[in-house]
Design an enzyme around this catalytic site. Structure first.
Site, short mmCIF file in Angstrom:
data_model
loop_
_atom_site.label_atom_id
_atom_site.label_comp_id
_atom_site.label_asym_id
_atom_site.label_seq_id
_atom_site.Cartn_x
_atom_site.Cartn_y
_atom_site.Cartn_z
N THR A 15 -13.39 0.17 11.61
CA THR A 15 -12.98 -0.83 12.75
C THR A 15 -13.38 -2.40 12.28
OG1 THR A 15 -15.25 -0.83 13.87
CG2 THR A 15 -13.50 0.75 14.61
N TRP A 16 -13.02 -2.72 11.05
CA TRP A 16 -13.38 -3.97 10.33
C TRP A 16 -12.13 -4.77 11.03
CZ3 TRP A 16 -13.69 -5.10 4.49
CH2 TRP A 16 -14.11 -6.63 4.46
N ASP A 48 -16.96 3.89 12.65
CA ASP A 48 -17.79 2.82 11.68
C ASP A 48 -17.43 1.58 12.00
OD1 ASP A 48 -19.36 2.75 9.36
OD2 ASP A 48 -17.77 1.47 8.78
N TYR A 53 -18.22 -7.84 11.22
CA TYR A 53 -16.83 -7.35 11.56
C TYR A 53 -16.69 -8.23 12.87
CZ TYR A 53 -17.34 -3.54 8.40
OH TYR A 53 -17.58 -2.63 7.28
N LEU A 203 -7.46 3.90 1.65
CA LEU A 203 -5.80 3.38 1.55
C LEU A 203 -5.80 2.17 0.82
CD1 LEU A 203 -4.83 3.91 5.16
CD2 LEU A 203 -4.40 5.33 3.18
N LYS A 211 3.53 0.57 1.18
CA LYS A 211 4.39 -0.33 1.99
C LYS A 211 4.63 -1.57 1.20
CE LYS A 211 0.84 -1.83 5.30
NZ LYS A 211 0.51 -1.92 6.62
N1 LIG Z 1 -19.44 -0.59 3.63
C1 LIG Z 1 -18.64 -1.55 3.36
O1 LIG Z 1 -19.05 -2.63 2.55
C2 LIG Z 1 -17.26 -1.58 3.92
C3 LIG Z 1 -16.08 -2.40 3.17
C4 LIG Z 1 -14.77 -2.13 3.50
C5 LIG Z 1 -14.47 -1.23 4.55
N2 LIG Z 1 -15.48 -0.45 5.32
C6 LIG Z 1 -15.15 0.24 6.37
O2 LIG Z 1 -14.14 1.24 5.86
C7 LIG Z 1 -13.00 0.98 6.97
C8 LIG Z 1 -11.76 1.27 6.16
O3 LIG Z 1 -11.58 0.21 5.26
P1 LIG Z 1 -10.47 -1.08 5.11
O4 LIG Z 1 -10.13 -1.02 6.72
O5 LIG Z 1 -10.88 -2.00 4.54
O6 LIG Z 1 -9.17 -0.38 4.06
P2 LIG Z 1 -8.25 0.95 4.18
O7 LIG Z 1 -8.63 1.94 5.14
O8 LIG Z 1 -8.15 1.29 3.03
O9 LIG Z 1 -6.88 0.28 4.86
C9 LIG Z 1 -6.78 -0.04 6.25
C10 LIG Z 1 -5.56 -0.80 6.66
O10 LIG Z 1 -4.32 -0.39 6.14
C11 LIG Z 1 -3.38 -0.28 7.15
N3 LIG Z 1 -2.85 0.97 7.57
C12 LIG Z 1 -3.80 2.10 7.88
N4 LIG Z 1 -3.10 2.87 7.98
C13 LIG Z 1 -1.73 2.75 7.59
C14 LIG Z 1 -0.48 3.59 7.72
N5 LIG Z 1 -0.38 4.81 8.40
N6 LIG Z 1 0.73 2.82 7.32
C15 LIG Z 1 0.83 1.69 7.12
N7 LIG Z 1 -0.52 0.76 7.02
C16 LIG Z 1 -1.69 1.49 7.24
C17 LIG Z 1 -3.92 -0.99 8.08
O11 LIG Z 1 -3.61 -2.57 7.78
P3 LIG Z 1 -2.47 -3.24 8.20
O12 LIG Z 1 -1.64 -2.76 9.17
O13 LIG Z 1 -2.81 -4.62 8.31
O14 LIG Z 1 -1.70 -3.03 6.91
C18 LIG Z 1 -5.35 -0.86 8.04
O15 LIG Z 1 -6.25 -1.87 8.70
C19 LIG Z 1 -13.34 -0.49 7.36
O16 LIG Z 1 -12.81 -0.64 8.62
C20 LIG Z 1 -14.86 -0.29 7.40
O17 LIG Z 1 -15.20 0.31 8.75
C21 LIG Z 1 -16.78 -0.71 4.60
#
Ligand SMILES: NC(=O)c1ccc[n+]([C@@H]2O[C@H](COP(=O)([O-])OP(=O)(O)OC[C@H]3O[C@@H](n4cnc5c(N)ncnc54)[C@H](OP(=O)(O)O)[C@@H]3O)[C@@H](O)[C@H]2O)c1
Length: 319
Positions: A15-16, A48, A53, A203, A211
């Site tokens: 949920t970032w 998470d 965030y 992702l 995309k």
């Molecule tokens: N521990 C750490 O240091 C750390 C660091 C990074 C992340 N995290 C955690 O991991 C989570 C996930 O990472 P993330 O959000 O950075 O990256 P991710 O899961 O790789 O990418 C998520 C983004 O991709 C796009 N998306 C998701 N599903 C889609 C779909 N079906 N079709 C098209 N676009 C889609 C959305 O953004 P758009 O719609 O804007 O394109 C979404 O916000 C975070 O929310 C957080 O909880 C932890």
């Protein structure tokens, strides 16, 4: 000395983006609440988050959501250790025991809960000895404020040191088709030590949906993707595009979207327990959650490995 075992589903919702800040860009509370509602409808109830965030925003939205739910409907994983001063844009590491106590209280308040299910150290803090913050985590655990203990972005050396003082149930590293650094050292270490791996960004911040490279979408202005600007420029753009096209061909034949293929591939890898994907709206939840009910065939797994290895070779050749 891990003690009890944590039981994890294959997928967690990250949920970032609910933070509504420069890191992920604008996001309304209404849309975030609708996303959470849909997540539960789609059997995704491990969430998470982290205080940084949106400087408390993401945690507050989850706390708000919990008011209309039973506490046990949701498993909450949050973090500590990244701090900020009121009006300063700077985020810094702080795992001093005094700050940790303040952070725990603030997170429990925002999240509207007495107990945090999984409490994770977000990043190591170079200015505080590991023993000190591991002792504090153990204290929180022994007092019943947290049910499980995790660390994120730690090296094997740092994890080994942490475990001298405190049980450790999970680690949260970055891992995706485009970011495979953990495979050589961290994964075998965690397997040997019975630590569950929950990967983040499966992702690759949305790039692995295809995309941007295959559908000519404009480069987003949020900082997360600006930090990956090389992927939107030559020569990496063409390498990624070719890779994504080959992966999409596999996804299409298996009747999957590229996002689903990237997510299933992620949590199916050796030693990986679960993946945290980000989603900002109900549609993305509905699409991504279908990954829970499908597998990738062994033949396709081999093809994917070959495609990713080819990409690695192409990248090495331009360095
Ligand atoms: N521990 C750490 O240091 C750390 C660091 C990074 C992340 N995290 C955690 O991991 C989570 C996930 O990472 P993330 O959000 O950075 O990256 P991710 O899961 O790789 O990418 C998520 C983004 O991709 C796009 N998306 C998701 N599903 C889609 C779909 N079906 N079709 C098209 N676009 C889609 C959305 O953004 P758009 O719609 O804007 O394109 C979404 O916000 C975070 O929310 C957080 O909880 C932890």
């Amino acid at each position: 000395m891990n003690g009890k075992e944590i039981k994890l589903p294959k997928l967690l919702l990250g949920t970032w983006s609910f933070g509504n800040d420069k890191w992920w860009g604008a996001q309304s509370s209404k849309q975030s609440l609708a996303t959470l509602e849909t997540a539960l409808d789609c059997n995704i109830n491990f969430i998470d988050t982290a205080p940084c965030y949106g400087r408390g925003n993401s945690e507050k939205i989850i706390g708000e959501f919990l008011k209309s739910r039973k506490r046990n409907d949701v498993f909450i994983a949050t973090k500590l250790g990244l701090s900020w001063k009121d009006n300063s844009p700077v985020i810094f590491h702080d795992l001093s025991p005094e700050k940790m106590k303040i952070e725990l209280d603030l997170s429990r308040k925002r999240l509207n809960t007495d107990i945090i299910d999984l409490y994770q150290i977000h990043w190591p803090d170079e200015n505080t000895p590991i023993e000190k913050y591991a002792d504090m985590m153990l204290d929180f655990y022994n007092k019943g404020f947290i049910r499980f203990i995790g660390v994120s972005n730690f090296s094997v050396k740092q994890i080994t040191e942490f475990m001298r003082y405190c049980p450790l149930h999970t680690v949260q590293p970055q891992y995706s088709m485009f970011f495979r650094e953990i495979e050589d050292e961290l994964v075998p270490f965690c397997q040997q030590n019975n630590i569950k791996i929950i990967t983040y960004a499966p992702l690759y911040s949305g790039i692995l949906t295809g995309k941007f490279h295959l559908k000519s979408k404009a480069i987003p202005t949020d900082i997360n993707r600006k930090n990956k600007i090389n992927h939107f420029k030559e020569p990496l753009f063409s390498i990624d595009k070719k890779t994504l096209q080959s992966l999409v061909d596999i996804a299409n034949k298996a009747d999957l979207t590229m996002a689903q293929l990237a997510i299933i591939w992620n949590f199916s890898q050796n030693g990986i327990s679960a993946a945290i994907f980000g989603a900002r709206n109900p549609q993305q939840i509905r699409e991504n959650s279908k990954a829970l009910n499908v597998t990738i065939s062994d033949d396709d797994m081999v093809l994917i490995t070959n495609i990713l290895n080819e990409r690695d070779d192409a990248i090495k050749s331009i360095k």
